[in-house]
Scaffold this motif. Structure first.
Motif, PDB file in Angstrom:
ATOM      1  N   ARG A 279       0.857  -1.181   0.000  1.00  0.00           N
ATOM      2  CA  ARG A 279       0.000   0.000   0.000  1.00  0.00           C
ATOM      3  C   ARG A 279       0.895   1.233   0.000  1.00  0.00           C
ATOM      4  NH1 ARG A 279      -5.047  -0.083  -1.324  1.00  0.00           N
ATOM      5  NH2 ARG A 279      -5.513   1.633   0.114  1.00  0.00           N
ATOM      6  N   TRP A 280       0.393   2.305  -0.595  1.00  0.00           N
ATOM      7  CA  TRP A 280       1.256   3.477  -0.764  1.00  0.00           C
ATOM      8  C   TRP A 280       1.726   4.046   0.569  1.00  0.00           C
ATOM      9  CZ3 TRP A 280       0.027   8.346   1.075  1.00  0.00           C
ATOM     10  CH2 TRP A 280      -1.304   8.559   1.490  1.00  0.00           C
ATOM     11  N   GLN A 281       0.905   3.886   1.641  1.00  0.00           N
ATOM     12  CA  GLN A 281       1.336   4.394   2.945  1.00  0.00           C
ATOM     13  C   GLN A 281       2.556   3.613   3.452  1.00  0.00           C
ATOM     14  OE1 GLN A 281      -1.726   3.341   2.183  1.00  0.00           O
ATOM     15  NE2 GLN A 281      -3.323   4.742   2.937  1.00  0.00           N
ATOM     16  N   SER A 284       5.640   4.342   1.240  1.00  0.00           N
ATOM     17  CA  SER A 284       6.199   5.657   1.555  1.00  0.00           C
ATOM     18  C   SER A 284       6.968   5.624   2.868  1.00  0.00           C
ATOM     19  CB  SER A 284       5.081   6.700   1.637  1.00  0.00           C
ATOM     20  OG  SER A 284       4.414   6.832   0.400  1.00  0.00           O
ATOM     21  N   PHE A 285       6.406   4.926   3.862  1.00  0.00           N
ATOM     22  CA  PHE A 285       7.069   4.827   5.167  1.00  0.00           C
ATOM     23  C   PHE A 285       8.441   4.172   5.033  1.00  0.00           C
ATOM     24  CE2 PHE A 285       8.024   2.088   8.824  1.00  0.00           C
ATOM     25  CZ  PHE A 285       8.181   3.053   9.813  1.00  0.00           C
TER      26      PHE A 285
END
Length: 500
Positions: A279-281, A284-285
């Motif tokens: 997932r993009w979250q 990104s993390f």
């Protein structure tokens, strides 16, 4: 480097078979692996010769010699090319061509006193099967890696990019030991200037041999004396093809399980295709965490040395008391103590990498614990510095690129020395020099710190974090691809509405 003058390639044909045999035997220094056979076929003298360990012997017997000896037609070069059950025939006119083809595994048939000679490719290629990647481990995504076979690697790339625009440009590099190289890019997307620059560098390279892709990469980089890698190396086909579809250029080399991609930026070495599968979250993390880990790895040990040596005021009182107690029995200054531990850690890492897998893992864990505990008890170092150095080492291992992780670890050493001499001022001086140095650095002519310099804010979601897929419809402007648009968001939304 410039190409040297080509050797004399004047033809020796037509020639008698006996003279040809003597010439080849002299050229190969009486090598017993050169097999030269003579036959009389339909009143024609015919010679068949090859290097035995380079060719498929069974295929020569079944597909070449048997049909040749049983041929009832008039023996000519055209007959050989079209009547023998082989589809890789070609002709040569010069001795140089014959020698070059012999050493790569071609079989020659020469009809006495003909003006050209016929050859067939029967190369014996030994390569391992497609296996799981070793140096670039992934939790999610494809697990296969490139192999030493160029044809297999090209097939993998082609199976992942099914497009008529995919180009594999053939280049041969090396005079003593020629090696096949492929320049890979998408014609409709890759920047033509970058393609021409890479093509020119490959064609102008004047070397005897190329041992591996990593060696070729060092020749191709903008600055060969620079510590920072300027092209991204990878053994993962998905990472390779992902960058090709974003407008970059790839290079594959025969007998190498690694490819490289250009142009690259500093932040390219902190990206992983695994970020795309989350997932993009989460993606990104992880990307932000790697960036912070790189900074942490470079600065934490020098900051400790500077604080303990000069800037006591930046340390909280309780922590300062703990540090003082732990260093009470240590006879060495902090700079020597830190350099000693960092050096011991590098020794353990190198020993673990060179030993067999199971022994290496045991050596890394047990050696680290035993040596660390013994060093503290002997008063050679403090236990707090051991924690600091261990955290710094762990942070450097988060980078997906092995070569870039090595660069990060090397940078720590001069920063530690500067911190021990000038304190925080020394660290600031070192960082300023490092930033100025990277501002001047380029990769295939592109700025190394893009999109920070020159500033491209719209590319931040492709570098520092991962935006949702609906907001990633454009390729990064940093690499100036021919086509910026990856997909049309409006059309995609309309299609979803219709489907619903």
């Amino acid at each position: 480097m410039w190409k040297r003058n080509k050797e004399n390639k004047d033809t020796i044909f037509p020639v008698t078979i006996d003279k040809l045999e003597k010439l080849l035997v002299d050229k190969f220094n009486n090598n017993p692996n050169l097999k030269f056979s003579k036959y009389n076929i339909n009143d024609k003298k015919v010679a068949v010769f090859f290097i035995d360990y380079q060719v498929e012997i069974d295929k020569i017997q079944q597909s070449l010699l048997q049909p040749l000896l049983n041929m009832d037609k008039k023996i000519t070069n055209s007959t050989l090319l079209y009547e023998l059950p082989l589809n890789s025939g070609s002709t040569s006119h010069t001795l140089q061509d014959v020698l070059e083809k012999l050493v790569i595994g071609e079989v020659f048939i020469y009809i006495e006193l003909e003006s050209e000679i016929v050859s067939f490719s029967m190369i014996l290629k030994e390569s391992r099967n497609i296996e799981k990647a070793e140096t670039e481990s992934l939790v999610l995504g494809p697990k296969i890696s490139f192999t030493e076979s160029l044809s297999k690697n090209m097939n993998i790339v082609r199976s992942r990019i099914i497009s008529k625009d995919l180009v594999f440009e053939e280049v041969k590099i090396g005079h003593l030991s020629p090696r096949d190289v492929r320049l890979v890019y998408l014609k409709s997307i890759a920047n033509e200037v970058d393609v021409n620059t890479m093509r020119q560098r490959l064609n102008e390279l004047d070397v005897d041999e190329i041992e591996d892709t990593i060696v070729l990469k060092q020749f191709m980089e903008d600055s060969q004396t620079n510590l920072f890698p300027q092209f991204v190396e990878t053994e993962l086909p998905d990472r390779f093809t992902y960058n090709i579809t974003r407008g970059k250029i790839g290079v594959l080399v025969e007998n190498s399980p690694t490819a490289f991609i250009a142009p690259a930026t500093l932040f390219s070495f902190l990206e992983s295709t695994e970020d795309l599968y989350m997932r993009w979250q989460a993606g990104s993390f992880l990307r932000i965490m790697r960036f912070m880990a790189m900074i942490f790895s470079v600065l934490i040990t020098p900051t400790y040395v500077a604080a303990v040596t000069y800037q006591y005021a930046i340390i909280p009182t309780q922590l300062l008391i703990s540090i003082g107690q732990s260093r009470a029995a240590v006879p060495f200054p902090p700079i020597f103590e830190a350099l000693l531990l960092e050096f011991l850690l590098e020794l353990l890492r190198e020993a673990g990498a060179r030993l067999p897998t199971k022994v290496g893992q045991t050596m890394g864990i047990v050696g680290g614990i035993v040596i660390g505990q013994a060093a503290v008890e002997a008063g050679l170092t403090s236990n707090i510095l051991i924690i600091v150095v261990a955290m710094s080492a762990l942070s450097s291992f988060t980078t997906p690129s092995y070569l870039f992780g090595t660069t990060v670890r090397i940078i720590r050493f001069p920063l530690i020395v500067l911190a021990g001499i000038l304190g925080l001022l020394g660290i600031a001086f070192g960082l300023c020099w490092l930033i100025i140095h990277m501002l001047r650095l380029t990769s295939l002519g592109r700025p190394y710190l893009a999109p920070l310099y020159p500033l491209q804010i719209k590319d931040f979601n492709k570098v520092f974090f991962r935006a949702p897929l609906n907001y990633s419809s454009r390729r990064a402007k940093t690499y100036r691809p021919k086509s910026i648009i990856r997909f049309n968001k409006k059309d995609a939304k309309q299609k979803r509405d219709i489907d619903e």
